[in-house]
Design a protein around this motif. Structure first.
Motif, short mmCIF file in Angstrom:
data_model
loop_
_atom_site.label_atom_id
_atom_site.label_comp_id
_atom_site.label_asym_id
_atom_site.label_seq_id
_atom_site.Cartn_x
_atom_site.Cartn_y
_atom_site.Cartn_z
N UNK A 20 71.04 -49.11 86.47
CA UNK A 20 72.13 -48.74 85.55
C UNK A 20 71.69 -48.89 84.10
N UNK A 21 70.93 -49.94 83.81
CA UNK A 21 70.40 -50.11 82.45
C UNK A 21 69.47 -48.95 82.10
N UNK A 22 68.60 -48.58 83.02
CA UNK A 22 67.71 -47.45 82.78
C UNK A 22 68.49 -46.19 82.45
N UNK A 23 69.58 -45.95 83.20
CA UNK A 23 70.39 -44.75 82.97
C UNK A 23 71.12 -44.80 81.63
N UNK A 24 71.58 -45.98 81.23
CA UNK A 24 72.27 -46.10 79.94
C UNK A 24 71.32 -45.79 78.79
N UNK A 25 70.09 -46.28 78.89
CA UNK A 25 69.11 -45.99 77.83
C UNK A 25 68.76 -44.50 77.84
N UNK A 26 68.61 -43.94 79.03
CA UNK A 26 68.31 -42.50 79.14
C UNK A 26 69.40 -41.66 78.50
N UNK A 27 70.63 -42.06 78.71
CA UNK A 27 71.75 -41.30 78.15
C UNK A 27 71.75 -41.34 76.62
N UNK A 28 71.29 -42.45 76.06
CA UNK A 28 71.28 -42.61 74.60
C UNK A 28 70.04 -41.98 73.95
N UNK A 35 63.61 -35.09 71.64
CA UNK A 35 64.44 -34.20 72.45
C UNK A 35 65.21 -35.03 73.49
N UNK A 36 66.52 -34.79 73.65
CA UNK A 36 67.26 -35.47 74.71
C UNK A 36 66.64 -35.17 76.08
N UNK A 37 66.78 -36.12 77.00
CA UNK A 37 66.15 -35.96 78.30
C UNK A 37 67.12 -35.87 79.46
N UNK A 41 70.94 -33.21 77.29
CA UNK A 41 69.96 -32.13 77.31
C UNK A 41 70.63 -30.79 77.60
N UNK A 42 71.70 -30.83 78.39
CA UNK A 42 72.41 -29.61 78.74
C UNK A 42 71.89 -29.00 80.03
N UNK A 43 72.75 -28.30 80.75
CA UNK A 43 72.36 -27.61 81.96
C UNK A 43 72.20 -28.54 83.15
N UNK A 44 71.90 -27.92 84.29
CA UNK A 44 71.75 -28.69 85.53
C UNK A 44 70.54 -29.61 85.49
N UNK A 45 69.48 -29.21 84.78
CA UNK A 45 68.29 -30.06 84.76
C UNK A 45 68.59 -31.40 84.10
N UNK A 46 69.35 -31.40 83.00
CA UNK A 46 69.72 -32.66 82.35
C UNK A 46 70.54 -33.55 83.26
N UNK A 47 71.47 -32.95 83.99
CA UNK A 47 72.27 -33.71 84.96
C UNK A 47 71.39 -34.28 86.06
N UNK A 48 70.46 -33.47 86.54
CA UNK A 48 69.57 -33.93 87.62
C UNK A 48 68.66 -35.06 87.14
#
Length: 285
Positions: A20-28, A35-37, A41-48
């Motif tokens: 969960x910590x990894x995901x929170x940092x990724x979201x920020x 570039x957002x990751x 990031x937008x689109x299905x790839x960013x969600x995936x």
């Protein structure tokens, strides 16, 4: 789980909490320079990508809630001390969880754990039973990734899958490593990380002023009267996050650093253990 030294005690952090910590940092992650990751990031790839980071350790859920002892040492098994028949079963569950919504996320998590399996196979520290479990896991995952690609193609996402699969894997790897760097110990020396798009960032940590009193922003509503706090400030250069400072928190439990008689002894101690909240403020300086 993560077993972290804390004086005469250990801090125990669940793998799901680390993810969960990894995901929170990724979201920020992401600003005018980086570039957002994931979600932004937008689109299905960013969600995936985000789904892969967030769910890459879902297979640990059962183990997290019933931690077990290494009978050779009497110590709680840290994730780096697992027997491979247990670890590969957990990894397989994690891959299946990540793949439920996004084949691309499942692919990234499969690659992530195959990387760890290859480290085990080349490390020379494991016995024949461990090596057999790793070899079987690697062989099965080759077929799993082929099926995930076929599933993506069936849903018209084959081109997107092929274009983004390497970056998805590197994204899971990167945020997993960063979260583990924060969770596993109090780091004092600067650490360089290479981000998924090849940017090099340096993290430098220092203890923060102690937090006094419960935080209104705590993600956790702990049953202890008040958790202890361990707080650090982490400067990042160059700075990759969306705001000038971000605060991240995880819950841990403190147990005595001793030999435990068996799993029941450890689990009873863990269930009654006081909570500790680890807090990091990631900032430009």
């Amino acid at each position: 789980m993560i077993r972290r030294d804390d004086g005469g005690d250990w801090l125990i952090i669940e793998q799901i909490t680390h993810a969960n910590l990894a995901a929170e940092i990724a979201r920020a992650w992401g600003n005018e320079r980086f570039e957002p990751l994931t979600l932004s990031r937008g689109g299905l790839s960013g969600l995936a990508f985000y789904h892969g980071v967030s769910h890459h350790d879902d297979g640990w859920n059962e183990w997290d809630w019933a931690p077990r002892v290494d009978p050779r040492t009497g110590m709680p098994r840290d994730f780096r001390e697992m027997r491979m028949h247990d670890a590969t079963a957990i990894w397989t569950k994690s891959i299946s969880a990540a793949a439920k919504l996004f084949p691309l996320a499942g692919y990234a998590v499969s690659r992530h754990f195959c990387y760890l399996a290859e480290l085990v196979r080349s490390g020379g520290r494991h016995d024949l039973e461990d090596l057999a479990a790793v070899t079987e896991f690697l062989e099965r995952q080759t077929a799993v990734r082929t099926k995930l690609q076929e599933k993506a193609e069936l849903h018209g996402l084959g081109e997107d899958f092929l274009r983004h699969r390497e970056l998805a894997y590197r994204t899971v790897q990167f945020f997993d490593r960063l979260s583990l760097w924060l969770c596993c110990a109090d780091k004092r020396e600067p650490q360089e990380f290479t981000a998924p798009l090849d940017e090099v960032v340096t993290f430098s940590s220092r203890p923060s002023t102690s937090i006094t009193g419960p935080s209104a922003f705590s993600v956790y509503r702990l049953q202890a009267e008040r958790p202890d706090y361990r707080a650090w400030t982490v400067a990042i250069e160059p700075y990759p996050l969306s705001d000038d400072a971000h605060e991240f928190r995880v819950d841990a439990r403190r147990i005595p650093a001793r030999n435990y008689a068996d799993d029941a002894d450890l689990q009873a101690t863990w269930n009654d253990a006081p909570h500790v909240e680890l807090v990091w403020t990631l900032t430009r300086r």
